[in-house]
Motif scaffolding. Structure first.
Motif, PDB file in Angstrom:
ATOM      1  N   THR A 130    -113.316  65.585 -30.702  1.00  0.00           N
ATOM      2  CA  THR A 130    -114.211  66.738 -30.597  1.00  0.00           C
ATOM      3  C   THR A 130    -113.465  67.976 -30.117  1.00  0.00           C
ATOM      4  N   GLU A 131    -112.627  67.823 -29.103  1.00  0.00           N
ATOM      5  CA  GLU A 131    -111.853  68.947 -28.578  1.00  0.00           C
ATOM      6  C   GLU A 131    -110.912  69.497 -29.646  1.00  0.00           C
ATOM      7  N   CYS A 132    -110.293  68.611 -30.387  1.00  0.00           N
ATOM      8  CA  CYS A 132    -109.372  68.998 -31.457  1.00  0.00           C
ATOM      9  C   CYS A 132    -110.102  69.800 -32.530  1.00  0.00           C
ATOM     10  N   LEU A 133    -111.244  69.283 -32.962  1.00  0.00           N
ATOM     11  CA  LEU A 133    -112.019  69.970 -33.987  1.00  0.00           C
ATOM     12  C   LEU A 133    -112.512  71.325 -33.486  1.00  0.00           C
ATOM     13  N   ASP A 134    -113.010  71.372 -32.261  1.00  0.00           N
ATOM     14  CA  ASP A 134    -113.476  72.637 -31.699  1.00  0.00           C
ATOM     15  C   ASP A 134    -112.348  73.658 -31.652  1.00  0.00           C
ATOM     16  N   TYR A 135    -111.163  73.208 -31.258  1.00  0.00           N
ATOM     17  CA  TYR A 135    -109.999  74.098 -31.220  1.00  0.00           C
ATOM     18  C   TYR A 135    -109.699  74.648 -32.614  1.00  0.00           C
ATOM     19  N   GLY A 191    -109.212  67.129 -36.000  1.00  0.00           N
ATOM     20  CA  GLY A 191    -110.488  66.550 -35.595  1.00  0.00           C
ATOM     21  C   GLY A 191    -111.157  65.734 -36.683  1.00  0.00           C
ATOM     22  N   GLY A 192    -110.369  65.194 -37.581  1.00  0.00           N
ATOM     23  CA  GLY A 192    -110.905  64.355 -38.649  1.00  0.00           C
ATOM     24  C   GLY A 192    -111.400  65.108 -39.868  1.00  0.00           C
TER      25      GLY A 192
END
Length: 99
Positions: free
Chosen positions: A61-66, A78-79
């Protein structure tokens, strides 16, 4: 000049701490960003492998939000691939505008 520094100091800096717990840490970057001239069948296989790693990631989630907040134009974050992130970005913008 001091005005520029003051404005830069007021902007929140991104926190990179989540990357230390990322499932992709230590993986080959080509898996997530692909080589130049990659063909569609190879891209699909590569993205599927990258997304399998992302699916098990504790900081997905953090990766995708970034990636959406930047926006990152390339790679699997984030996938989601580039097109999927663009769709997600539009969806979030519509939801924010509706609120």
């Amino acid at each position: 000049m001091s005005q520029v520094r003051r404005q830069a100091a007021l902007r929140p800096r991104p926190s990179w701490g989540w990357q230390d717990a990322a499932a992709c840490r230590g993986e080959d970057l080509v898996l997530f960003f692909g080589p130049d001239g990659e063909r569609q069948p190879e891209r699909e296989i590569r993205e599927r492998k990258a997304k399998e790693i992302c699916a098990q990631c504790p900081v997905r989630t953090e990766c995708l939000d970034y990636a959406i907040s930047r926006p990152e134009k390339y790679g699997t974050w984030g996938g989601l691939n580039e097109d999927e992130r663009a769709s997600e970005r539009r969806r979030r913008m519509r939801r924010a505008n509706a609120a």
